[in-house]
Scaffold this motif. Sequence first.
Motif, PDB file in Angstrom:
ATOM      1  N   ALA A 204       0.846  -1.195   0.000  1.00  0.00           N
ATOM      2  CA  ALA A 204       0.000   0.000   0.000  1.00  0.00           C
ATOM      3  C   ALA A 204       0.879   1.241   0.000  1.00  0.00           C
ATOM      4  CB  ALA A 204      -0.917   0.016   1.218  1.00  0.00           C
ATOM      5  N   ALA A 205       0.592   2.174  -0.913  1.00  0.00           N
ATOM      6  CA  ALA A 205       1.341   3.433  -1.003  1.00  0.00           C
ATOM      7  C   ALA A 205       0.428   4.575  -0.586  1.00  0.00           C
ATOM      8  CB  ALA A 205       1.856   3.641  -2.423  1.00  0.00           C
ATOM      9  N   ILE A 206       0.856   5.342   0.403  1.00  0.00           N
ATOM     10  CA  ILE A 206       0.051   6.449   0.927  1.00  0.00           C
ATOM     11  C   ILE A 206       0.883   7.724   0.870  1.00  0.00           C
ATOM     12  CG2 ILE A 206      -1.138   7.389   2.940  1.00  0.00           C
ATOM     13  CD1 ILE A 206      -0.523   3.713   2.834  1.00  0.00           C
ATOM     14  N   ASN A 207       0.347   8.764   0.250  1.00  0.00           N
ATOM     15  CA  ASN A 207       1.008  10.066   0.217  1.00  0.00           C
ATOM     16  C   ASN A 207       0.524  10.869   1.412  1.00  0.00           C
ATOM     17  OD1 ASN A 207       1.794  12.776  -0.288  1.00  0.00           O
ATOM     18  ND2 ASN A 207       1.932  12.334  -2.487  1.00  0.00           N
ATOM     19  N   CYS A 208       1.390  11.026   2.393  1.00  0.00           N
ATOM     20  CA  CYS A 208       0.994  11.708   3.640  1.00  0.00           C
ATOM     21  C   CYS A 208       0.655  13.173   3.403  1.00  0.00           C
ATOM     22  CB  CYS A 208       2.109  11.590   4.674  1.00  0.00           C
ATOM     23  SG  CYS A 208       2.482   9.892   5.154  1.00  0.00           S
ATOM     24  N   GLY A 209       1.183  13.763   2.340  1.00  0.00           N
ATOM     25  CA  GLY A 209       0.887  15.155   2.053  1.00  0.00           C
ATOM     26  C   GLY A 209      -0.410  15.355   1.313  1.00  0.00           C
ATOM     27  N   ALA A 210      -0.995  14.266   0.789  1.00  0.00           N
ATOM     28  CA  ALA A 210      -2.220  14.379   0.003  1.00  0.00           C
ATOM     29  C   ALA A 210      -3.474  14.120   0.820  1.00  0.00           C
ATOM     30  CB  ALA A 210      -2.165  13.396  -1.176  1.00  0.00           C
TER      31      ALA A 210
ATOM     32  N   ASP B 298       1.308  15.671  15.738  1.00  0.00           N
ATOM     33  CA  ASP B 298       0.568  14.783  16.638  1.00  0.00           C
ATOM     34  C   ASP B 298       0.429  13.380  16.050  1.00  0.00           C
ATOM     35  OD1 ASP B 298      -1.117  15.898  14.671  1.00  0.00           O
ATOM     36  OD2 ASP B 298      -2.901  15.384  15.833  1.00  0.00           O
ATOM     37  N   MET B 299       0.355  13.284  14.716  1.00  0.00           N
ATOM     38  CA  MET B 299       0.280  11.970  14.087  1.00  0.00           C
ATOM     39  C   MET B 299       1.630  11.263  14.140  1.00  0.00           C
ATOM     40  SD  MET B 299      -2.439  10.573  13.127  1.00  0.00           S
ATOM     41  CE  MET B 299      -1.598   9.312  12.188  1.00  0.00           C
ATOM     42  N   GLN B 300       2.703  12.027  14.155  1.00  0.00           N
ATOM     43  CA  GLN B 300       4.028  11.415  14.275  1.00  0.00           C
ATOM     44  C   GLN B 300       4.146  10.625  15.577  1.00  0.00           C
ATOM     45  OE1 GLN B 300       7.245  14.234  13.635  1.00  0.00           O
ATOM     46  NE2 GLN B 300       6.059  15.353  12.103  1.00  0.00           N
ATOM     47  N   VAL B 301       3.558  11.143  16.644  1.00  0.00           N
ATOM     48  CA  VAL B 301       3.584  10.445  17.940  1.00  0.00           C
ATOM     49  C   VAL B 301       2.854   9.111  17.820  1.00  0.00           C
ATOM     50  CG1 VAL B 301       2.911  10.567  20.359  1.00  0.00           C
ATOM     51  CG2 VAL B 301       3.680  12.637  19.187  1.00  0.00           C
ATOM     52  N   LYS B 302       1.694   9.116  17.178  1.00  0.00           N
ATOM     53  CA  LYS B 302       0.914   7.881  17.049  1.00  0.00           C
ATOM     54  C   LYS B 302       1.601   6.873  16.143  1.00  0.00           C
ATOM     55  CE  LYS B 302      -3.375  10.362  17.985  1.00  0.00           C
ATOM     56  NZ  LYS B 302      -4.684  10.833  17.496  1.00  0.00           N
ATOM     57  N   LEU B 303       2.240   7.360  15.087  1.00  0.00           N
ATOM     58  CA  LEU B 303       2.969   6.453  14.204  1.00  0.00           C
ATOM     59  C   LEU B 303       4.153   5.834  14.937  1.00  0.00           C
ATOM     60  CD1 LEU B 303       3.474   5.186  11.452  1.00  0.00           C
ATOM     61  CD2 LEU B 303       4.714   7.266  10.787  1.00  0.00           C
ATOM     62  N   LEU B 304       4.834   6.612  15.759  1.00  0.00           N
ATOM     63  CA  LEU B 304       5.960   6.091  16.538  1.00  0.00           C
ATOM     64  C   LEU B 304       5.507   4.951  17.432  1.00  0.00           C
ATOM     65  CD1 LEU B 304       8.916   6.286  17.480  1.00  0.00           C
ATOM     66  CD2 LEU B 304       8.163   8.000  19.146  1.00  0.00           C
TER      67      LEU B 304
ATOM     68  N   ASP C  40      13.108  10.847  17.348  1.00  0.00           N
ATOM     69  CA  ASP C  40      12.939   9.424  17.661  1.00  0.00           C
ATOM     70  C   ASP C  40      12.178   8.702  16.552  1.00  0.00           C
ATOM     71  OD1 ASP C  40      10.619  10.805  18.245  1.00  0.00           O
ATOM     72  OD2 ASP C  40      10.419  10.073  20.301  1.00  0.00           O
ATOM     73  N   LEU C  41      11.226   9.395  15.894  1.00  0.00           N
ATOM     74  CA  LEU C  41      10.512   8.781  14.776  1.00  0.00           C
ATOM     75  C   LEU C  41      11.456   8.591  13.592  1.00  0.00           C
ATOM     76  CD1 LEU C  41       7.974   7.740  13.393  1.00  0.00           C
ATOM     77  CD2 LEU C  41       7.381  10.106  12.833  1.00  0.00           C
ATOM     78  N   PHE C  42      12.315   9.569  13.360  1.00  0.00           N
ATOM     79  CA  PHE C  42      13.289   9.455  12.264  1.00  0.00           C
ATOM     80  C   PHE C  42      14.151   8.209  12.439  1.00  0.00           C
ATOM     81  CE2 PHE C  42      17.661  10.175  10.819  1.00  0.00           C
ATOM     82  CZ  PHE C  42      17.444  10.359   9.449  1.00  0.00           C
ATOM     83  N   PHE C  43      14.628   7.976  13.669  1.00  0.00           N
ATOM     84  CA  PHE C  43      15.477   6.807  13.887  1.00  0.00           C
ATOM     85  C   PHE C  43      14.703   5.504  13.719  1.00  0.00           C
ATOM     86  CE2 PHE C  43      18.135   9.824  16.553  1.00  0.00           C
ATOM     87  CZ  PHE C  43      19.155   9.879  15.612  1.00  0.00           C
ATOM     88  N   ARG C  44      13.414   5.509  14.075  1.00  0.00           N
ATOM     89  CA  ARG C  44      12.586   4.316  13.899  1.00  0.00           C
ATOM     90  C   ARG C  44      12.323   4.043  12.417  1.00  0.00           C
ATOM     91  NH1 ARG C  44      11.905   0.073  17.285  1.00  0.00           N
ATOM     92  NH2 ARG C  44      11.726   0.777  19.432  1.00  0.00           N
ATOM     93  N   LEU C  45      12.049   5.108  11.669  1.00  0.00           N
ATOM     94  CA  LEU C  45      11.749   4.955  10.248  1.00  0.00           C
ATOM     95  C   LEU C  45      13.009   4.670   9.436  1.00  0.00           C
ATOM     96  CD1 LEU C  45       9.227   7.897   9.733  1.00  0.00           C
ATOM     97  CD2 LEU C  45       8.687   5.460   9.616  1.00  0.00           C
ATOM     98  N   GLY C  46      14.138   5.252   9.858  1.00  0.00           N
ATOM     99  CA  GLY C  46      15.362   5.158   9.079  1.00  0.00           C
ATOM    100  C   GLY C  46      16.380   4.208   9.652  1.00  0.00           C
ATOM    101  N   VAL C  47      15.964   2.988   9.974  1.00  0.00           N
ATOM    102  CA  VAL C  47      16.951   1.974  10.368  1.00  0.00           C
ATOM    103  C   VAL C  47      17.965   1.841   9.233  1.00  0.00           C
ATOM    104  CG1 VAL C  47      17.315  -0.465  10.932  1.00  0.00           C
ATOM    105  CG2 VAL C  47      15.319   0.753  11.840  1.00  0.00           C
ATOM    106  N   VAL C  48      17.437   1.849   8.012  1.00  0.00           N
ATOM    107  CA  VAL C  48      18.280   1.937   6.818  1.00  0.00           C
ATOM    108  C   VAL C  48      17.834   3.164   6.037  1.00  0.00           C
ATOM    109  CG1 VAL C  48      18.989   0.847   4.659  1.00  0.00           C
ATOM    110  CG2 VAL C  48      18.566  -0.557   6.686  1.00  0.00           C
ATOM    111  N   VAL C  49      18.753   4.040   5.698  1.00  0.00           N
ATOM    112  CA  VAL C  49      18.459   5.219   4.885  1.00  0.00           C
ATOM    113  C   VAL C  49      19.065   4.997   3.507  1.00  0.00           C
ATOM    114  CG1 VAL C  49      18.728   7.711   4.608  1.00  0.00           C
ATOM    115  CG2 VAL C  49      18.406   6.726   6.894  1.00  0.00           C
ATOM    116  N   LEU C  50      18.217   5.037   2.494  1.00  0.00           N
ATOM    117  CA  LEU C  50      18.645   4.745   1.122  1.00  0.00           C
ATOM    118  C   LEU C  50      18.445   5.986   0.265  1.00  0.00           C
ATOM    119  CD1 LEU C  50      19.678   2.523  -0.758  1.00  0.00           C
ATOM    120  CD2 LEU C  50      17.323   1.818  -1.133  1.00  0.00           C
ATOM    121  N   GLN C  51      19.503   6.427  -0.400  1.00  0.00           N
ATOM    122  CA  GLN C  51      19.434   7.614  -1.241  1.00  0.00           C
ATOM    123  C   GLN C  51      19.055   7.211  -2.660  1.00  0.00           C
ATOM    124  OE1 GLN C  51      20.024  10.726   0.062  1.00  0.00           O
ATOM    125  NE2 GLN C  51      19.358  11.650  -1.870  1.00  0.00           N
ATOM    126  N   VAL C  52      17.983   7.798  -3.171  1.00  0.00           N
ATOM    127  CA  VAL C  52      17.552   7.552  -4.546  1.00  0.00           C
ATOM    128  C   VAL C  52      18.155   8.656  -5.414  1.00  0.00           C
ATOM    129  CG1 VAL C  52      15.586   7.282  -6.100  1.00  0.00           C
ATOM    130  CG2 VAL C  52      15.419   6.495  -3.719  1.00  0.00           C
TER     131      VAL C  52
END
Length: 359
Positions: free
Chosen positions: A74-80, A128-134, A177-189
């Motif tokens: 599933a692909a979700i655009n958080c800005g849309a 506030d959604m970042q907290v819930k996603l974490l 803290d959310l960045f570290f959870r999301l970016g266990v691996v950071v891949l540059q495109v």
Amino acid sequence: METKMIEGGHNNAMTALEALIIGHSPAAQHLREMIRRVARSNASVMLCGPSGSGKELVARAIHDEGVRSGKPFAAINCGAIPGELIESELFGHEKGSFTGATARRLGHFEASEGGTIFLDEIGDMRFDMQVKLLRVLEDRTIVRVGSSEVRGVDVRVISATHQDLDSAIADGKFREDLFFRLGVVVLQVPSLASRVEDIPALIRHFQRKMPGEAKCRFEDAAMALLMQHRWPGNVRELRNFVERASVLHGGETLGADDVAMLLNPTAAFAPRYAAPISFVPTPTGLEESAAPAAAHGKAPAPGRPIDLKREIETIELEQIHVALDLADGIISEAARLLTLKRTTLIEKMRKYGVHQQAA
């Protein structure tokens, strides 16, 4: 002059990953190797890179190469998604939990059980959604809106952003803290400008499903111009260029002058004798590099007034259309190209009656 035909072909030896990530440049080969490595694990991956570089395609390739390939993606655009609806979109809701909730609805996390969820433009997510996603990432559980029942979920999370999250973290707009959870691996495109040698292969890929009469030929000088272009819209801009060329010049042989016109979305649809309008963002976002009257060939005549306000509005409207085309309709990216705030661009779109899905 030698003319090269850019058209579809089929390579039976092409792997599934090569079919998704087109090209044999060092940047493309490195990207495929990194995808193979991260696909072997279930670690969260953050994709960084400019808008239009193909981050969703990379996310799908990671999913397809991994053990979750047979499960949902599933692909979700958080800005849309409007801020007030994103919690329901991600975690679901119970009937009657808010106005309009006429039935129970599963969110993307539950619907993607066992698979992968791709959160694009994660930098646009409300604080506030970042907290819930974490909490979801740490506990692997979700709670539907309007419910108190905790439900376990097994979903791999891949996120993406074109923003500078280090600056956002420093400004207090994104949780570290959310960045570290999301970016266990950071891949540059990589940007398209860093892999221009892949442009002929990408053009063949985009033309593959076109009928023969819609495909264009490119002279050597035309292809050289394509490889010298900055490609601010990256692969998305190249895809739009190929489609535009097929509509206007299907079956023709294009020279450098034709390509130069096609690279300017506004000028491409204008008569050949019209002066092209160049898209040059400035600190105020919408001014032309030349005077407004001169840009439209309307130099003031002696004793004859010019409606300067109308001329400026015309330029604004044209530049908004150009930016939206380059950004493939993504308002946040178009606003970045115009060096405007997203809300300012939306206000101007409403003013001029430009109807575009908010993104």
